[in-house]
Write a protein that holds these residues in place. Sequence first.
Motif, PDB file in Angstrom:
ATOM      1  N   SER A  33       0.830  -1.206   0.000  1.00  0.00           N
ATOM      2  CA  SER A  33       0.000   0.000   0.000  1.00  0.00           C
ATOM      3  C   SER A  33       0.863   1.254   0.000  1.00  0.00           C
ATOM      4  O   SER A  33       0.637   2.177  -0.793  1.00  0.00           O
ATOM      5  N   LEU A  68      -3.422   1.606   8.550  1.00  0.00           N
ATOM      6  CA  LEU A  68      -3.982   2.636   7.682  1.00  0.00           C
ATOM      7  C   LEU A  68      -3.645   4.027   8.233  1.00  0.00           C
ATOM      8  O   LEU A  68      -3.334   4.939   7.468  1.00  0.00           O
ATOM      9  N   VAL A  98     -11.706   0.733   4.446  1.00  0.00           N
ATOM     10  CA  VAL A  98     -10.942   1.797   3.793  1.00  0.00           C
ATOM     11  C   VAL A  98     -11.375   3.163   4.316  1.00  0.00           C
ATOM     12  O   VAL A  98     -10.578   4.108   4.352  1.00  0.00           O
ATOM     13  N   ALA A 101      -9.101   5.011   6.641  1.00  0.00           N
ATOM     14  CA  ALA A 101      -8.064   5.881   6.061  1.00  0.00           C
ATOM     15  C   ALA A 101      -8.649   7.248   5.718  1.00  0.00           C
ATOM     16  O   ALA A 101      -7.987   8.271   5.905  1.00  0.00           O
TER      17      ALA A 101
END
Length: 130
Positions: A33, A68, A98, A101
């Motif tokens: 990532s 994250l 997600v 994040a």
Amino acid sequence: MGGRDCPYTIAYDAGRGMLRAHVTGTNGSFETSLRYWLEIAGEVRRVEPESLLVVDEMSGEVPPPGQLAQLVDALMHQGFEGVRVAYVESHPEQIPEVEVAEIHARERGYAFRVFGDEAAARVWLQYGGA
């Protein structure tokens, strides 16, 4: 970055003040990532777009919430300042993960939103809103 052993591919398309980064391959680790986001950051610095659309069609799991937060911190001052960022997660079941994040990025002053489809992301990038 990229390279022969790279688990992902990024295809870029720029125009009308927007940079689109289409990411395919396999993810599932903090390192992957970070690597692909740093590569995108380099392209953002090169192109200097007003907005960034990241379409993530990678297989694999989302890094855990703590990682994250680390990822967002690692991307501070990498070129995303002042750039509106829409992130399209192609796996709907991973969107809540997600969004962690997104929260971290927004807390740090970044205009970042997570979407489940590209059309909605494009509308937000073009017209704004919360």
